[in-house]
Design a protein around this motif. Sequence first.
Motif, short mmCIF file in Angstrom:
data_model
loop_
_atom_site.label_atom_id
_atom_site.label_comp_id
_atom_site.label_asym_id
_atom_site.label_seq_id
_atom_site.Cartn_x
_atom_site.Cartn_y
_atom_site.Cartn_z
N PRO A 233 -5.55 12.67 -5.69
CA PRO A 233 -4.46 11.71 -5.48
C PRO A 233 -3.33 12.29 -4.64
N LEU A 234 -3.02 13.59 -4.85
CA LEU A 234 -1.96 14.21 -4.04
C LEU A 234 -2.39 14.34 -2.58
N ARG A 235 -3.66 14.71 -2.42
CA ARG A 235 -4.17 14.87 -1.06
C ARG A 235 -4.20 13.53 -0.33
N VAL A 236 -4.59 12.48 -1.07
CA VAL A 236 -4.63 11.14 -0.47
C VAL A 236 -3.24 10.77 0.01
N LEU A 237 -2.22 11.14 -0.80
CA LEU A 237 -0.83 10.86 -0.42
C LEU A 237 -0.49 11.53 0.89
N THR A 238 -0.89 12.81 1.01
CA THR A 238 -0.59 13.55 2.24
C THR A 238 -1.25 12.85 3.43
N GLY A 282 6.57 0.48 -0.42
CA GLY A 282 5.45 0.48 -1.37
C GLY A 282 4.74 1.83 -1.37
N VAL A 283 4.46 2.33 -0.15
CA VAL A 283 3.75 3.61 -0.04
C VAL A 283 4.58 4.70 -0.72
N GLN A 284 5.91 4.68 -0.49
CA GLN A 284 6.75 5.72 -1.08
C GLN A 284 6.79 5.63 -2.60
N LEU A 285 6.84 4.38 -3.09
CA LEU A 285 6.87 4.23 -4.56
C LEU A 285 5.57 4.72 -5.18
#
Length: 322
Positions: A233-238, A282-285
Motif C-alpha cells: 500500500p505504501l509503494r502504491v502510494l509512491t 482524494g488521493v492525498q486523503l
Amino acid sequence: MNAPAPIPTIALVIPVFNEQAVLPELFTRLTALFDGTHDCAWRPVLVDDGSHDPSASLIRAQSARDPRFELVELSRNFGFQSALAAGLAHARGAEAVVTMDADLQDPPEIIPQLVVAWRGGAEIVRAMRRTRAETGLRRVGFDLFHRLFGSLSDFPIEPNTGTFGLIGRHAVEAFHQLPERHRFFPGLRAWIGFPTADVLYDRQERAAGVPQQTFRRLIRYALDGVFSFSHLPLRVLTYAGIFVACMGFAAGLFFILWRIFQFERSPTGFTTLAALITFLGGVQLIGIGVLGEYLGRIYDEVKRRPNYIVKPAARSARPPPC
Ligand code: UDP
Ligand code: MG
C-alpha cells in the motif's frame, strides 16, 4: 527390550466467547474423540475471552468432571486473535497444538487426520475447506479478503485455510518469538515457514448460537492481515504520487504552451481546476489514511502492552470475606 515410546501430548487451543449454546456438544464430541484415540494424551485448553454468558462456569464444571479440560480465563474480551495467543502460550510444552473454533464449524473428528499428517513429518498442518458453510455478505467478505491478501502479501495464505489446523512444538516456539501485537494467525503461520501439509474437510454450520466475531472485527483482522504482511500500500502510494505529479507537470506544460502560442483563447479552466482539486484531495486523503494505518500500528507496537491479561485462577472464584 526397548521401553515403549512415550505418547505425545496434543493440546487443543479453543477460544470461547459467549458460546454457552455450543459448549455441551463440544464437550461431548471432544470426549468421544479422546476416548476413541489412545495413542495421544489430549489437553484441551479453552480460553474464555471475557464471555458475558456462563461459558466460563460451564468450562470450569467440565474441568471438574474431566481434569483434561483446562480453562484459561481472560480479564475481558480481547478478541479472537488475542485469545488464541493466550491459549498458545498456555499450551507450551505440548508436542503439538491444534487450533480450532469452539462453535464446531471445525469438526473435531478431523483432528486424528491432522495428527497423522504431523506424524508424517509436517510441522504445520492446515485443515483446508473443501466447502464453506458461510453464505451472503460474510462469504463475499471472506472471498474478497483472500483475493486481496493473496495479491498483496509477500507470504500468501492458502485461500481455503483458516485457523483450524495443527502446529508442532517447534512452530509453537517460533510463534512465541514473534513479539507483535497485531496478530493475524494464518499470516504468521505462513511467515514462520516449516514443512506444511493440508488435510481436506467440509466446513460445517455453527452447531448453535450466532457468530461472535462482528463484521467490524473481521474487517479489522483483514486490515491487520494486509498491513502487517505487506508494504505494497505504501509503494502504491509512491507510484500514484509519481503518476499524478507527472500528469500535473504535463498538464501545466500543455497550458503554458497553449498560452504562449495562443492557438485559441486560453481556457477558463474552472471545471478542470475543480476536478483536479477534488481528485488530488482524494488521493492525498487516501495517502494520509494509509500512512495512518501504519502509524497506528507502530504506535501500538511501541506501547508494548500485552496482547491479553489472564485472570489469576484464584480470582476466578469469589474473593474471600474480609
Ligand atoms: N471468539 C473469541 N473472541 C471474540 C469473538 C469470537 O474468542 O471476541 C471465538 C468464538 O467463540 C469462536 C471463534 O472465536 O470459538 C470464532 O468465532 P465466530 O464463530 O464468531 O467467527 P467466524 O466463524 O465467523 O469466524
Ligand atoms: Mg464460527
